[in-house]
Design an enzyme around this catalytic site. Structure first.
Site, short mmCIF file in Angstrom:
data_model
loop_
_atom_site.label_atom_id
_atom_site.label_comp_id
_atom_site.label_asym_id
_atom_site.label_seq_id
_atom_site.Cartn_x
_atom_site.Cartn_y
_atom_site.Cartn_z
CG HIS A 182 -1.97 -1.00 1.24
ND1 HIS A 182 -2.87 -1.15 0.20
CD2 HIS A 182 -2.29 -1.96 2.15
CE1 HIS A 182 -3.69 -2.16 0.48
NE2 HIS A 182 -3.35 -2.67 1.64
ZN LIG Z 1 -3.99 -7.03 2.84
#
Ligand SMILES: [Zn+2]
Length: 675
Positions: A182
């Site tokens: 992320h």
């Molecule tokens: Zn994840």
């Protein structure tokens, strides 16, 4: 494991070695004859698999000190995986690869200088300042050791990738945290600080001249950071299988949808396989691998494969809510091992149930070490999976030969001078002509213009509607079209393709009974019209009720909905409830396979009236039957055998006699209230 094989049966040049009368055997098999030992002339040992593993307890120092409640990204994630490797006897067979801190120079291959500085500075912050940093960003926590753990996590993945790329080890597992996929170029996010896999891939390209990297991300979440890092790079494929829920699942970015495929020369190098709901199983993942991941991977022909191996899609994960078993993780690892001469790295990302992640990681590592994955059972993908994969292939077939020839786009063919007509428009013309010549039905004039533009030629009615005692208001999906297409050109073979429409048999019966009919053919949604579609349809049906059905002032009305129109029809019933209750003998609904059963929105008489005078015919596997506390407002719902997964027109065909008998009986019984 040393695999030196001597085989006396192959027809290859052998050296004869005198052994006297000593019998030599391998296992139970004698490999000598007449006192002579037979061996290959140039005995080459088979390459054995060496599996690397990265683990450093300092990666456990990054911990949540600010929040009271337990944080799922817990330091014990990596220690429990490591203990599992040890307990299963795998650790001693693996080659430890030391984690080291990633350098600024390496991190800058993906992230900005500011991001490096930002992470570095966190170790000098006070407790209060650390708490504030966490609050400023999307789903992270920070302590004084975060920077060290993050640098080790990233450096560890780099070291393992390099060891595999160089051939020091064949493959390996990076048991690291904090995770990475992320992490954005200039921002930590979603428990991630440095994008471990992205930085490692860039290091391989820069330092070891690796040309093509295939990144497979099976973490339940979309790796937004990794996608962005390679969105313009034609030499790195980023392929992610993730829960999407129409951009409502974390990170909630529409860029995780299947239509986002990369940019410029990298078009097709981003492959998103977005699940529309939780609850996906092994079969769905294996199907995705068989249909999309592996064909593309073979065509791309990578030099190394790196897996963003989160285990939050695993059975038992509290966040992912999917059901992937260790066996399926083993199979996916096994399939990926066939690529890039076996050069495969698994790098841990998410996964929050300690038992699930440990068992899943173990299953992967056993396969890395050379074991076969466990048996899976029959692979039967869900409808949602098949639909998702089909949509992915439709988009990606433009860029990958192995997926052709599904991709078509009429907009690209619509150039000046060329006659390009949508088949839907041809069908509308045919239908109005057919209904007029056979049954003397005419297209209904529509207003306002918005409705006329969308629905002209889709609504037909009896030409003498105003003198009918009974009117059937029939709203149904357009007919089924089954096209036989050429495998290479995607052209439809008209000689073997056909339309099948079950509505005509209803219309004939209705007209033979001298009843009037208002017939609405509901077109499928297009990308442009999807949002306005149901709204427009509702307005159309209310318009038709007011200006055709009710205006003709029949003694009795029957309302039939089949497919997408059911919901809009229910809006119309809710809107015109008093008038409808006065004249309508019954309402029959045949909703689509996964469409919700439409309900009466109002309270009072209409609910009882609808329940008493409706028939809602559903397949036995319709989601409605799994609901608890079914209420009257859904009408009288009946499960029907043999309807599972059928098209609306196939259902209408099977249900024809039942539906016709039902409304004929209702029309006989119904006495309209005195006006
Ligand atoms: Zn994840």
């Amino acid at each position: 494991m040393e695999d030196m094989e001597i085989d006396g049966t192959e027809a290859q040049p052998y050296v004869l070695i005198e052994t006297g009368n000593l019998p030599i055997t391998v296992g139970n098999r004698p490999i000598y004859t007449n006192g002579r030992y037979i061996s290959k002339s140039t005995p080459t040992p088979l390459k054995s698999t060496k599996t690397g593993v990265v683990y450093d307890r300092r990666m456990r120092y990054h911990a949540n000190i600010h929040e009271e409640e337990h944080h799922p990204e817990d330091p014990s994630r990596i220690s429990s995986i490591q203990s599992m490797f040890k307990a299963a006897g795998c650790l001693e067979k693996m080659i430890p690869i030391n984690a080291r801190e990633v350098t600024k120079d390496e991190v800058r291959l993906v992230h900005t200088d500011e991001h490096w500085d930002f992470v570095a500075k966190t170790s000098a912050l006070s407790e209060a300042q650390l708490g504030k940093v966490a609050d400023d960003y999307n789903s992270i926590y920070v302590n004084k050791e975060t920077a060290l753990s993050a640098r080790l996590s990233c450096g560890g993945v780099i070291e393992l990738c390099k060891a595999v790329a160089r051939g020091d080890v064949t493959n390996g597992f990076a048991n690291v945290r904090p995770p990475g996929h992320h992490a954005e170029i200039n921002e930590p996010m979603g428990f991630c600080f440095f994008n471990n896999v992205a930085v490692a891939a860039q290091c391989l390209k820069r330092d070891l001249k690796i040309e093509k990297v295939f990144i497979l991300d099976w973490d339940i979440h979309h790796g937004n950071g990794t996608q962005k890092a390679f969105y313009n790079d034609p030499n790195v494929v980023y392929c992610s299988i993730h829960r999407y829920d129409n951009a409502n699942f974390y990170p909630g970015d529409p860029q995780a949808g299947h239509t986002h495929v990369g940019n410029g020369p990298a078009k097709g190098k981003t492959i998103n396989i977005p699940w529309p709901r939780p609850g996906m199983h092994d079969s769905d993942y294996i199907y995705a691998f068989n249909k999309v991941v592996m064909p593309i991977a073979y065509e791309f022909d990578p030099d190394i494969v790196i897996v963003s191996a989160g285990f939050d899609a695993a059975e038992g994960d509290p966040i992912g809510e999917n059901h992937v078993t260790p066996a399926a993780f083993g199979h996916m690892t096994h399939m990926l091992k066939s690529l890039a001469a076996g050069k495969l790295v698994l790098a841990l990302e998410g996964g929050y149930n300690l038992d699930s992640i440990s068992n899943s990681a173990l299953a992967c590592v056993k396969v890395l070490l050379g074991e076969h994955p466990a048996k899976l059972g029959p692979i039967k993908p869900s409808q949602e999976c098949v639909e998702t994969i089909y949509q992915v292939i439709r988009v990606q077939s433009r860029y990958w030969s192995c997926l052709k020839p599904i991709y078509i786009d009429s907009a690209e063919e619509k150039v000046p001078g060329k006659l390009v007509i949508d088949i839907m428009d041809m069908v509308k013309l045919f239908r109005t002509r057919y209904l007029f010549s056979k049954l003397k039905m005419v297209p209904a004039p529509l207003a306002p213009e918005r409705l006329a533009n969308r629905f002209t030629d889709l609504v037909c009615c009896s030409n003498d509607l105003h003198c009918k005692d009974v009117i059937i208001f029939f709203v149904h999906d357009m007919a089924d079209y089954r096209a036989d297409t050429c495998a290479t050109s995607n052209l439809t073979n008209l000689a073997t393709s056909y339309m099948s429409d079950s509505v005509y048999q209803y219309i004939e019966t209705i007209i033979n009974q001298s009843y009037g009919i208002v017939d609405v053919d509901v077109p499928p949604p297009t990308n442009d019209t999807q949002k306005t579609d149901l709204h427009d349809l509702k307005d159309l049906l209310i318009f038709l009720w007011d200006h055709f059905v009710d205006y003709a002032n029949p003694k009795k009305v029957v309302i039939i909905g089949a497919g997408r129109g059911c919901r809009s029809l229910m809006h119309c019933i809710n809107d015109r409830d008093t008038m409808i209750m006065r004249s309508t003998a019954c309402v029959i609904m045949v909703p689509g396979n996964n469409d919700p059963v439409p309900t009466i929105a109002k309270k009072g008489d209409i609910v009882n009236w609808y329940f008493e005078n409706s028939l809602v015919l559903l397949p036995e596997n319709h989601p409605f039957w799994t609901k608890k506390g079914v209420k009257k407002d859904s009408g009288k719902c009946i499960p029907v055998k043999g309807l599972n997964n059928m098209s609306i027109h196939d259902k209408l065909h099977i249900l024809r006699q039942d539906i016709i008998d039902y409304f004929l009986q209702r029309l006989t019984d119904f006495i309209p209230p005195r006006q």
